[in-house]
Motif scaffolding. Structure first.
Motif, PDB file in Angstrom:
ATOM      1  N   ILE A 102       0.839  -1.206   0.000  1.00  0.00           N
ATOM      2  CA  ILE A 102       0.000   0.000   0.000  1.00  0.00           C
ATOM      3  C   ILE A 102       0.872   1.254   0.000  1.00  0.00           C
ATOM      4  CG2 ILE A 102      -1.763   1.298   1.238  1.00  0.00           C
ATOM      5  CD1 ILE A 102      -2.746  -1.285  -0.098  1.00  0.00           C
ATOM      6  N   ASN A 103       1.952   1.228   0.766  1.00  0.00           N
ATOM      7  CA  ASN A 103       2.884   2.358   0.765  1.00  0.00           C
ATOM      8  C   ASN A 103       3.439   2.603  -0.629  1.00  0.00           C
ATOM      9  OD1 ASN A 103       3.381   3.905   3.170  1.00  0.00           O
ATOM     10  ND2 ASN A 103       4.059   2.019   4.162  1.00  0.00           N
ATOM     11  N   GLN A 104       3.831   1.539  -1.302  1.00  0.00           N
ATOM     12  CA  GLN A 104       4.378   1.667  -2.651  1.00  0.00           C
ATOM     13  C   GLN A 104       3.319   2.189  -3.618  1.00  0.00           C
ATOM     14  OE1 GLN A 104       5.808  -2.360  -3.182  1.00  0.00           O
ATOM     15  NE2 GLN A 104       7.908  -1.785  -2.671  1.00  0.00           N
ATOM     16  N   PHE A 105       2.088   1.702  -3.464  1.00  0.00           N
ATOM     17  CA  PHE A 105       0.998   2.157  -4.323  1.00  0.00           C
ATOM     18  C   PHE A 105       0.745   3.652  -4.129  1.00  0.00           C
ATOM     19  CE2 PHE A 105      -3.602   2.838  -5.021  1.00  0.00           C
ATOM     20  CZ  PHE A 105      -3.709   2.423  -6.343  1.00  0.00           C
ATOM     21  N   LEU A 106       0.750   4.113  -2.889  1.00  0.00           N
ATOM     22  CA  LEU A 106       0.473   5.528  -2.595  1.00  0.00           C
ATOM     23  C   LEU A 106       1.594   6.449  -3.038  1.00  0.00           C
ATOM     24  CD1 LEU A 106      -1.193   5.198   0.923  1.00  0.00           C
ATOM     25  CD2 LEU A 106      -2.304   5.872  -1.210  1.00  0.00           C
ATOM     26  N   ASN A 107       2.786   5.889  -3.257  1.00  0.00           N
ATOM     27  CA  ASN A 107       3.905   6.713  -3.736  1.00  0.00           C
ATOM     28  C   ASN A 107       3.646   7.286  -5.123  1.00  0.00           C
ATOM     29  OD1 ASN A 107       5.539   6.530  -1.471  1.00  0.00           O
ATOM     30  ND2 ASN A 107       6.605   4.694  -2.178  1.00  0.00           N
ATOM     31  N   ASP A 108       2.697   6.678  -5.848  1.00  0.00           N
ATOM     32  CA  ASP A 108       2.378   7.178  -7.192  1.00  0.00           C
ATOM     33  C   ASP A 108       1.510   8.431  -7.153  1.00  0.00           C
ATOM     34  OD1 ASP A 108       3.775   5.098  -8.337  1.00  0.00           O
ATOM     35  OD2 ASP A 108       2.033   3.800  -8.524  1.00  0.00           O
ATOM     36  N   PHE A 109       1.029   8.792  -5.983  1.00  0.00           N
ATOM     37  CA  PHE A 109       0.193   9.979  -5.844  1.00  0.00           C
ATOM     38  C   PHE A 109       0.997  11.123  -5.221  1.00  0.00           C
ATOM     39  CE2 PHE A 109      -2.525   6.278  -5.672  1.00  0.00           C
ATOM     40  CZ  PHE A 109      -3.549   6.602  -6.551  1.00  0.00           C
ATOM     41  N   GLU A 110       0.616  12.315  -5.564  1.00  0.00           N
ATOM     42  CA  GLU A 110       1.308  13.496  -5.018  1.00  0.00           C
ATOM     43  C   GLU A 110       0.727  13.821  -3.644  1.00  0.00           C
ATOM     44  OE1 GLU A 110       1.228  16.691  -7.776  1.00  0.00           O
ATOM     45  OE2 GLU A 110       2.305  15.600  -9.343  1.00  0.00           O
ATOM     46  N   LEU A 111       1.140  13.029  -2.686  1.00  0.00           N
ATOM     47  CA  LEU A 111       0.640  13.182  -1.325  1.00  0.00           C
ATOM     48  C   LEU A 111       1.803  13.421  -0.377  1.00  0.00           C
ATOM     49  CD1 LEU A 111      -1.840  10.153  -1.173  1.00  0.00           C
ATOM     50  CD2 LEU A 111      -2.419  12.527  -1.656  1.00  0.00           C
ATOM     51  N   SER A 112       1.520  14.137   0.690  1.00  0.00           N
ATOM     52  CA  SER A 112       2.536  14.322   1.725  1.00  0.00           C
ATOM     53  C   SER A 112       2.650  13.036   2.540  1.00  0.00           C
ATOM     54  CB  SER A 112       2.151  15.486   2.639  1.00  0.00           C
ATOM     55  OG  SER A 112       0.969  15.158   3.372  1.00  0.00           O
ATOM     56  N   LYS A 113       3.712  12.937   3.291  1.00  0.00           N
ATOM     57  CA  LYS A 113       3.916  11.761   4.145  1.00  0.00           C
ATOM     58  C   LYS A 113       2.764  11.613   5.139  1.00  0.00           C
ATOM     59  CE  LYS A 113       7.141   9.670   7.428  1.00  0.00           C
ATOM     60  NZ  LYS A 113       8.414   9.837   8.182  1.00  0.00           N
ATOM     61  N   SER A 114       2.318  12.746   5.697  1.00  0.00           N
ATOM     62  CA  SER A 114       1.228  12.692   6.682  1.00  0.00           C
ATOM     63  C   SER A 114      -0.080  12.239   6.036  1.00  0.00           C
ATOM     64  CB  SER A 114       1.042  14.063   7.345  1.00  0.00           C
ATOM     65  OG  SER A 114       0.709  15.046   6.385  1.00  0.00           O
TER      66      SER A 114
END
Length: 267
Positions: free
Chosen positions: A80-92
């Motif tokens: 899930i962490n790897q999947f979310l890396n594709d989005f322009e999101l902050s760490k928080s």
């Protein structure tokens, strides 16, 4: 100029809404964002509020896509962490999504590990060590791996190991008995079985040297080697054949018997 919402329209995509400010299209939001910020016609927004709304909508979109990603199969927190890396999101923001999914038990590394153990022991018949290694590569906590492996009883490990050993024994039946046993053991090690368990598996297999089978295996290997040595000088063939067969695990007496019975016929 004041930033006032003058119109809100629905998109063709279900659950998406267009926001118009001062009669100009400004941005789109999900239904959850619309409700969260109680957006309505006539509402005045500051630039900071617009930035907050659009960022919150990016998080909402990422969350929905993550739910879809989770719908196909169980996922680890690492995936899930790897999947979310594709989005322009902050760490928080990424942590907020993961925390929410964990609270809903949609991310559960222990459940994932248990399911993985059950699948590997039933379908691929892997040993505990190989399963443990694969889970470590998924960054599953070691304590969770230990707990998940309780799903794999010793009796089933022994049964699976015996199944794999019998399969290897058939595959290597044209090898010398000593080499055949070693190949069976190496294969079990590669599949993740411990040394102690392998010894028990070999004992259950109860392989015994069979003189006829050993002679047939030697003849098979020797005939292959003789075809390789067809351009070798006859005076060198015997020594080359003896050395090669010895490396393949046959005894010197067996080799000499073959040489005495067959080599004169060949040359």
């Amino acid at each position: 100029m004041a930033q006032i919402i003058t119109k809100i329209t629905t998109q063709k995509r279900k659950g998406r809404f267009n926001i118009f400010i001062n009669n100009q299209y400004a941005f789109a939001v999900s239904e959850s964002t619309l409700i969260r910020f109680t957006l309505a016609k006539g509402q005045e927004l500051s630039p900071a509020e617009i930035e907050q709304i659009t960022q919150a909508d990016e998080v909402a979109k990422a969350y929905q896509k993550t739910l879809n990603y989770l719908s196909y199969k169980l996922r680890t927190q690492k995936e899930i962490n790897q999947f979310l890396n594709d989005f322009e999101l902050s760490k928080s923001d990424r942590e907020e999504i993961i925390d929410k999914l964990c609270e809903l038990n949609l991310i559960d590394d222990l459940n994932y590990a248990k399911s993985y153990v059950r699948t590997q022991m039933r379908i691929n018949k892997l040993g505990p060590q190989q399963i443990s290694q694969k889970l470590k590569l998924q960054q599953i906590d070691p304590e969770l791996i230990t707990e998940a492996l309780l799903e794999y009883p010793y009796e089933l490990q022994l049964e699976n190991g015996c199944h794999l050993a019998e399969k290897s024994a058939r595959k290597y039946q044209k090898d010398a008995f000593f080499i055949r046993q070693n190949k069976i053991k190496v294969n079990l090690l590669k599949k993740g079985y411990s040394g102690d368990l392998i010894n028990e598996i070999i004992a259950h297999l109860d392989l015994q040297p069979d003189e006829d089978a050993e002679q047939a295996a030697l003849t098979f290997q020797a005939d292959k080697l003789l075809r390789r040595y067809n351009r070798t000088h006859p005076d060198q063939v015997a020594n080359k054949l003896k050395q090669a067969l010895y490396k393949k695990g046959f005894s010197l007496s067996q080799i000499q018997t073959y040489l005495d019975e067959h080599l004169d016929e060949q040359f």
